[in-house]
Scaffold this active site. Structure first.
Site, short mmCIF file in Angstrom:
data_model
loop_
_atom_site.label_atom_id
_atom_site.label_comp_id
_atom_site.label_asym_id
_atom_site.label_seq_id
_atom_site.Cartn_x
_atom_site.Cartn_y
_atom_site.Cartn_z
N ARG A 128 30.44 1.40 -0.57
CA ARG A 128 31.15 2.04 -1.68
C ARG A 128 31.23 3.49 -1.25
NH1 ARG A 128 33.63 4.81 -4.76
NH2 ARG A 128 33.66 4.68 -7.04
N GLU B 211 24.90 7.12 -13.93
CA GLU B 211 25.05 5.74 -13.45
C GLU B 211 23.69 5.06 -13.40
OE1 GLU B 211 27.46 5.18 -9.88
OE2 GLU B 211 25.89 3.93 -9.01
N HIS C 59 26.86 10.33 -4.21
CA HIS C 59 26.04 9.22 -3.72
C HIS C 59 26.86 8.22 -2.93
CE1 HIS C 59 27.37 8.46 -7.88
NE2 HIS C 59 27.51 7.20 -7.54
N GLU D 79 36.27 3.04 -13.19
CA GLU D 79 35.90 3.03 -11.78
C GLU D 79 37.02 3.59 -10.90
OE1 GLU D 79 35.11 -1.01 -10.79
OE2 GLU D 79 37.12 -1.70 -11.26
MN MN Z 1 28.85 5.87 -8.66
#
Ligand code: MN
Ligand code: MN
Length: 401
Positions: free
Chosen positions: A108, A117, A156, A179
């Site tokens: 990701r 999150e 991240h 998202e």
């Molecule tokens: Mn995230």
């Protein structure tokens, strides 16, 4: 009973049919249950308590159910993702969820976003990295049943590890989260003049020309880490200090907060997981016949994610309004702030689900404990019960009955 038999043919045998039959038998308008017209039998089969509500249901309660299996799944090389947000479940204004899969080695993309999150690993293993606002690096490997918390704004990455890669659930403390609206590193670089990037980084024009220019990466395949977690940490520590705080939590190995022969619950809030100051969660296992007690949360709405088994929940939302729905794996449940609710395991297997709250401190009020703790005269006046009958109620708040 003829109507029930006719429905039996439609639904097939099994426990849910028994539920419908039980509701029908109790319904005040028994003879009005017939439904000679059309119906979506697949939906009726999975949600008998919505199609033929218990007679105790009443009025208009905002939606309390949605399923990830109804949400668009964005599939691309390296994995997939789908989300249940305020757009899909409009009552959930404070929390949204994303369910994501990364194949072995896939990433990701490096990113950050407006919301905190909270995550739980559902299958497999991932290596995660986070840069804190203090300029420290956090790197860890996360296995099934374990959690992470990435604060808003902290950049991240997530990478699926060897074997099957991983699948995880992300929960954000922002109902309108998308998202599609995270800040992606490739997106930013693509939208910055190359000479500015050269000036900012010290890279040559030839180096800047190599940066990704196509569609944002988002999810993309990659090679598995070439070095161990310890080596990754050591490499990073030569540049910046290691993070002082722990951004992952090994919930898979924690002792339950409460356990009985009907199940257990693990509550993870800011007392156990200090960086999780704005989101808390419960991991609940209900054995067949087990029930999450009648309760409410005085400080927060509840967003549920069902992992296994089946159950039903009734949400009492004042004004004489109550709504019952059935739940299965991959479904999302929602309980408005303060609304009373219980959850029953209606299946033959263990029911496993998550309760998430947009508050760092977990709080629960038990109906049983309230009635038991009141001066008896007060409790008797409100229930028509005798003191002896009231003494049957548990003295303690028992999350699972
Ligand atoms: Mn995230
Ligand atoms: Mn609850």
């Amino acid at each position: 009973m003829e109507k029930t038999t006719a429905l039996a043919a439609t639904l097939g045998s099994g426990n849910l049919l028994g539920q419908v039959a039980a509701n029908t038998a109790k319904a005040e308008h028994d003879t009005s249950f017939s439904n000679p017209g059309q119906q979506n039998t697949a939906l009726v089969r999975i949600n008998p308590n919505s199609n033929m509500p218990p007679p105790t249901d009443h009025g208009t309660v905002p939606p309390v159910w949605y399923s990830f299996d109804l949400a668009h799944r964005r599939v691309q090389e390296g994995g997939w993702t789908h989300q249940v947000t305020e757009r899909e479940l409009p009552s959930s204004k404070e929390l949204a969820g994303v369910n994501m899969r990364l194949t072995s080695g896939s990433y990701r993309e490096l990113h950050w976003h407006l919301a905190d999150e909270w995550a739980i690993m559902l299958a497999g293993k991932a290596r995660v990295t986070l840069l804190t606002a203090e300029g420290e690096m956090f790197i860890d490997d996360v296995s099934a049943g374990d959690l992470w918390l990435f604060p808003a704004g902290a950049p991240h990455s997530i990478q699926g590890l060897e074997g099957e890669g991983c699948e995880f659930l992300l929960v954000f403390n922002q109902g309108s989260f998308s998202e599609e609206s995270t800040f992606l590193i490739s997106d930013w670089l693509k939208h910055t003049p190359p000479d500015v990037i050269a000036k900012n980084t010290g890279l040559s024009a030839a180096s800047v020309a190599k940066l990704p220019k196509d569609e944002p990466l988002y999810i993309f395949p990659g090679a598995l880490p070439s070095q161990s977690l310890a080596q990754d940490r050591a490499e990073s520590a030569r540049v910046v200090p290691a993070a002082k705080q722990q951004y992952t939590f090994k919930a898979s190995t924690m002792q339950p907060t409460f356990a009985s022969d009907k199940g257990n619950v693990k509550i993870v809030d800011t007392k156990l997981f200090p960086v999780s100051t704005k989101i808390s969660g419960g991991i609940v296992t209900l054995k067949p016949g087990g029930m999450r007690q009648m309760h409410w949360h005085p400080n927060a709405s509840e967003w549920q994610f069902w992992i296994a088994g089946e159950g039903r929940m009734t949400v009492f939302n004042a004004q004489q309004d109550a709504r019952t729905m059935d739940f299965r794996a991959n479904d999302v449940g929602y309980v408005p702030k303060m609304a009373g609710h219980y959850i029953e395991n209606t299946g033959t297997e263990d029911a496993l689900f998550l309760e998430l709250f947009p508050e760092g401190n977990f709080q629960e009020i038990s109906l049983n404990q309230w009635l038991r703790a009141l001066p008896r005269q007060v409790a008797m006046a409100h229930t028509n019960l005798s003191a002896e009958e009231l003494s049957v109620l548990p003295e303690k708040s028992l999350p699972i009955l």
